[in-house]
Write an enzyme that holds these catalytic residues in place. Structure first.
Site, PDB file in Angstrom:
ATOM      1  N   ASP A  17       2.285  41.711   5.985  1.00 14.94           N
ATOM      2  CA  ASP A  17       1.869  41.456   7.360  1.00 14.94           C
ATOM      3  C   ASP A  17       0.688  42.357   7.712  1.00 14.94           C
ATOM      4  O   ASP A  17       0.164  43.073   6.849  1.00 14.94           O
ATOM      5  CB  ASP A  17       3.044  41.650   8.323  1.00 14.94           C
ATOM      6  CG  ASP A  17       3.618  43.055   8.303  1.00 14.94           C
ATOM      7  OD1 ASP A  17       2.937  43.985   7.823  1.00 14.94           O
ATOM      8  OD2 ASP A  17       4.748  43.224   8.770  1.00 14.94           O
ATOM      9  N   GLN A  18       0.288  42.362   8.962  1.00 13.51           N
ATOM     10  CA  GLN A  18      -0.873  43.132   9.393  1.00 13.51           C
ATOM     11  C   GLN A  18      -0.684  44.632   9.177  1.00 13.51           C
ATOM     12  O   GLN A  18      -1.647  45.380   9.038  1.00 13.51           O
ATOM     13  CB  GLN A  18      -1.172  42.839  10.864  1.00 13.51           C
ATOM     14  CG  GLN A  18      -2.485  43.411  11.332  1.00 13.51           C
ATOM     15  CD  GLN A  18      -2.825  42.975  12.744  1.00 13.51           C
ATOM     16  OE1 GLN A  18      -2.032  42.333  13.410  1.00 13.51           O
ATOM     17  NE2 GLN A  18      -4.018  43.322  13.187  1.00 13.51           N
TER      18      GLN A  18
END
Length: 145
Positions: A17-18
């Site tokens: 994810d980010q």
């Protein structure tokens, strides 16, 4: 009993994810990959099982996250058949960082054996070759093979 190798996976960029850590949904996918890999190494692949007319339906899945995995980590998923009665199956999992053995996650999936129409089947009676595969590995700690 033949040695069953553990399932190994290299974390891909798209799984993160980010924040740069593996998205939680991927662990459930790794559990499935480990089950498929286990059956192939036990000599009865999912494909062969479905060609025989049997499916393993997922009834539930859970995962407890301990330490995040990150991009390019090599992880090992250790499946263990914790319960099996010929109709239902429970598999537990440990996910470890291969480099240092850190426990990343634990989890569990529960399943029911069905025919292709999703009608439950009793493998001991109707599919003894399938029953034997799971029975032979119940409560085997794959860590110690």
């Amino acid at each position: 009993m033949d040695k069953i190798d553990l399932y190994e996976h290299r974390v891909s960029y798209y799984e993160t994810d980010q924040m740069g850590i593996v998205h939680h949904s991927n662990y459930i996918r790794w559990f499935e990959d480990a089950r498929v890999d286990f059956l192939e190494k036990a000599g009865f692949s999912y494909k062969k099982m479905e060609e025989t007319g049997v499916m393993i339906v997922v009834l539930g899945a859970s995962c407890q996250y301990k330490v995040p995995a990150r991009y390019e980590d090599r992880v090992v998923v250790i499946p263990k058949i914790s319960e099996f009665n010929g109709l239902k199956l429970k598999v537990t999992y440990r996910v470890l960082n291969k480099a240092d053995g850190t426990l990343l996650a634990t989890g569990e999936t529960s399943h029911c054996f069905t025919d292709l129409n999703l009608k439950p089947v009793r493998t001991k009676k109707d599919y003894p070759e399938i029953y034997k595969i799971f029975y032979d590995y119940i409560d085997v700690d794959l860590d110690k093979l």
